[in-house]
Design a protein around this motif. Structure first.
Motif, short mmCIF file in Angstrom:
data_model
loop_
_atom_site.label_atom_id
_atom_site.label_comp_id
_atom_site.label_asym_id
_atom_site.label_seq_id
_atom_site.Cartn_x
_atom_site.Cartn_y
_atom_site.Cartn_z
N PHE A 132 0.67 -1.58 -0.05
CA PHE A 132 -0.06 0.33 -0.04
C PHE A 132 0.69 1.43 0.25
O PHE A 132 0.50 2.18 -0.24
CB PHE A 132 -0.68 -0.01 1.36
N PHE A 133 2.09 1.44 0.46
CA PHE A 133 2.81 2.49 0.69
C PHE A 133 3.44 3.24 -0.96
O PHE A 133 2.44 4.85 -1.03
CB PHE A 133 4.63 1.76 0.44
N THR A 134 3.32 2.91 -2.04
CA THR A 134 2.94 3.52 -3.32
C THR A 134 2.18 3.55 -3.93
O THR A 134 2.17 4.58 -4.79
CB THR A 134 4.35 2.69 -3.98
N ASN A 135 1.55 2.91 -3.64
CA ASN A 135 -0.38 2.89 -3.87
C ASN A 135 -0.91 4.45 -4.12
O ASN A 135 -1.47 4.95 -5.23
CB ASN A 135 -0.85 1.87 -3.53
N GLU A 136 -0.95 5.16 -3.08
CA GLU A 136 -1.50 6.86 -3.06
C GLU A 136 -0.56 7.78 -2.85
O GLU A 136 -0.63 8.85 -2.71
CB GLU A 136 -1.60 6.33 -1.33
N HIS A 174 12.40 7.28 -4.47
CA HIS A 174 11.64 8.66 -3.60
C HIS A 174 11.61 8.50 -2.53
O HIS A 174 11.93 8.60 -1.64
CB HIS A 174 11.05 9.42 -4.54
N ALA A 175 10.45 7.35 -2.34
CA ALA A 175 10.25 7.31 -1.23
C ALA A 175 10.75 6.55 -0.47
O ALA A 175 11.27 6.42 0.46
CB ALA A 175 8.77 6.34 -1.31
N ALA A 176 12.22 5.33 -0.70
CA ALA A 176 12.60 5.07 -0.29
C ALA A 176 13.60 5.63 0.66
O ALA A 176 14.28 5.17 1.20
CB ALA A 176 13.88 3.70 -1.26
N HIS A 177 14.48 6.68 -0.01
CA HIS A 177 15.05 6.90 0.60
C HIS A 177 14.09 7.88 2.02
O HIS A 177 14.79 7.77 2.73
CB HIS A 177 15.11 8.50 -0.28
N ASP A 178 13.03 8.01 2.33
CA ASP A 178 12.86 8.18 3.22
C ASP A 178 13.15 7.26 4.59
O ASP A 178 13.03 7.25 5.79
CB ASP A 178 10.86 8.91 3.69
N MET A 179 12.53 6.30 3.89
CA MET A 179 12.21 4.76 4.19
C MET A 179 14.30 4.83 5.55
O MET A 179 13.97 4.87 6.31
CB MET A 179 11.98 3.14 3.48
N PRO A 275 7.53 12.21 0.45
CA PRO A 275 9.17 12.31 0.41
C PRO A 275 9.56 13.43 0.52
O PRO A 275 9.17 14.33 -0.15
CB PRO A 275 8.78 11.81 -0.90
N ILE A 276 10.25 13.19 1.68
CA ILE A 276 10.78 14.75 1.87
C ILE A 276 11.12 15.41 1.08
O ILE A 276 11.50 17.00 1.01
CB ILE A 276 11.92 14.13 3.62
#
Length: 561
Positions: A132-136, A174-179, A275-276
């Protein structure tokens, strides 16, 4: 779902501790897992106009042009890219100019995925659990950014479409950077920044320095890109990062507004947000002063807790925009300096339990205090060279040794990049090689954007430490450390002779990490008495934090049992 995620995180960390896995590999494992699971949901591409950009032309080796846009590797090994146009057009041009770099960067990611996450049922399980993370994510990214990212993704390799479609994958990056930032329990994103002005600045105007200590391996950091973007809307800006990344970690715009990001204490995200780095990009492109930067930050929800250090030539000051998934605080510059490590300072967070725990148990306060000491003891105003000297400092308080590569140091010898910025003068200095040890080169943004070509007008000399025997010893130490890590985590065969052990200690004798690694090596070999001796020795050195002290004590006690 939130409790499940937190429980999984704690279970994995505890398991790795029992197996004596080095903390940076704990981070790498969880980081790569989350990169993978972020790919699990297929995201529909945005609507885009019908644009034909043509093909790039090769001017010479490592030099390509496409209209007014170009990509060129400079004499220091840094890729320079200038791009202009509408959002989707910019993305297509970026992708066409840098397709080999984009594909190479993805090969590094996928190689890590396949190393850390077994193919088959486990990968499918992760897809189901975390899809569900990337989906939204598109709901929290402007259409402009989506179109630009989609344009870049068009030239990613077909080879990895079995993981997810190209657009979904680049969103995941891009989201993995925040992870990765969410995992800073292990101080693997221990960035340090500071700003000076007035009597503490040689020009009286603002000057800022920052280390971006985000480490995902040497291969990841090998190819760096400085981007010069001339967008169809908003302000021209520059940022320094890696191929395929449209967000901003360190940047400055034509108005003399600067943005850098510093992680803070945060738990794992439980849903999609902005993402930040995308938020930092929006501020850089659309804010000319601090008030406008704060207004943009307020309208976006983010994955994790983060500080944005924003410097402004128009305001002649710097602030910290401290943001968590639930609240926002602003810390104003007091006097002529401002320091930022990885804890919050505003009244909004001063009594926040997670922030207080972070100050108490992590290496953040050590680095903050060391920068304060270095600023206060200098009697003369700071030049760019002086700022770089602080960013390169490896010592503890009063100049005591920490060994090399200690997370407690301002310079941990792992920075992806380091920058020095003079907003009023529109000067943007970046590191070239060997973390922040190599030469800094200074770009004049006024001249660069006027000429539509990167123009270097100044430089900061390399750190003499770069040419020392101590640094050569550190490189050898790092090689052995990586071998031990591979043995601990992947059972890669390794037998250290007495000569190997003595050399390893000699190469970095004052670092607690040296003895910690040897203790873990002998623990896995079943030689608990010898392991306990090394853990005990590690505790005699200046460790990174109280948390590390507790872990070493626990490892030593377990050996005794």
């Amino acid at each position: 779902m939130y409790r499940l995620i937190v429980t999984v995180k704690k279970a994995v960390i505890y398991l790795f501790r029992l197996l004596f896995i080095p903390f940076e590999l704990v981070f790498a494992f969880i980081f790569i897992v989350f990169i993978y699971v972020l790919f699990s949901a297929t995201v529909s591409p945005p609507e885009v106009p019908d644009i034909h950009i043509g093909k790039r032309q090769k001017v010479s080796e490592n030099h390509y042009v496409l209209g007014n846009n170009y990509l060129k590797k400079n004499e220091f090994g840094i890729w320079e890219m200038y791009i202009e146009g509408e959002p989707y057009e910019r993305g297509l041009i970026y992708g066409e100019l840098a397709k080999e770099l984009n594909q190479s960067q993805e090969e590094i990611f996928v190689g890590q995925i396949n190393q850390f996450v077994p193919k088959g049922a486990f990968q499918n399980f992760l897809k189901i659990m975390m899809g569900f993370f990337t989906n939204e994510i598109p709901d929290h990214i402007s259409l402009e950014n989506q179109q630009e990212i989609y344009g870049i993704s068009r030239t990613f390799s077909d080879e990895f479409d079995y993981i997810a479609p190209k657009y979904t994958r680049i969103l995941g990056y891009h989201a993995a950077h925040d992870m990765g930032h969410a995992l800073n329990d292990y101080s693997v994103v221990g960035c340090t920044s500071f700003a000076l002005k007035g009597a503490k600045s040689a020009t009286d105007h603002l000057i800022l320095g920052r280390n971006f200590d985000f480490y995902v391996g040497d291969d990841f950091a090998r190819e760096k890109i400085i981007l010069f973007i001339n967008p169809s809307t908003g302000y021209k800006f520059t940022s320094y990062s890696w191929a395929g990344f449209t967000g901003v970690a360190s940047g400055m715009n034509e108005q003399g507004l600067t943005v850098t990001i510093n992680a803070s204490k945060s738990d794992l995200p439980t849903g999609s947000k902005t993402p930040i780095s995308i938020l930092a990009r929006e501020i850089l492109q659309y804010a000319k002063n601090i008030d406008e930067a704060i207004a943009i930050a307020k309208k976006r929800e983010t994955f994790v807790s983060e500080t944005l250090m924003v410097g402004s030539a128009n305001d002649n000051k710097t602030v910290l925009i401290e943001k968590s998934p639930t609240k926002l605080g602003v810390y104003e510059m007091k006097g002529d300096d401002l320091i930022c490590s990885n804890h919050y300072q505003s009244t909004t967070f001063e009594k926040d339990p997670a922030n207080l725990q972070n100050i108490q148990n992590s290496d953040s306060k050590f680095r903050y205090d060391r920068v304060r000491e270095l600023i206060d003891r200098q009697a003369t105003p700071f030049t760019p060279t002086d700022v770089a000297a602080i960013l390169r400092n490896q010592k503890a308080a009063n100049g005591d040794t920490l060994g090399m590569g200690n997370p407690r140091a301002v310079n941990q010898l792992l920075a992806h990049h380091s920058v020095v910025m003079q907003p009023t003068e529109r000067m943007f200095y970046i590191t070239t090689n060997d973390f922040q040890l190599g030469k800094f080169i200074g770009y004049d943004l006024n001249k660069t954007f006027a000429a539509k070509k990167a123009i270097v007008t100044d430089s900061i000399a390399a750190d003499p430490f770069l040419y020392s025997q101590a640094y050569q010893d550190f490189l050898l130490f790092k090689q052995t450390k990586q071998k031990i890590s591979q043995y601990l985590m992947f059972d890669k065969p390794l037998t250290l002779s007495q000569q190997d052990i003595e050399a390893f200690i000699r190469q970095n004798s004052e670092s607690y990490v040296t003895y910690e690694m040897l203790g873990k090596y002998f623990s896995k070999k079943g030689q608990c008495e010898k392991a306990a001796t090394y853990f005990k020795e590690a505790l005699t050195k200046k460790t990174a934090s109280k948390q590390v002290d507790r872990e070493l004590q626990l490892l030593m006690e377990n050996c005794g049992k």
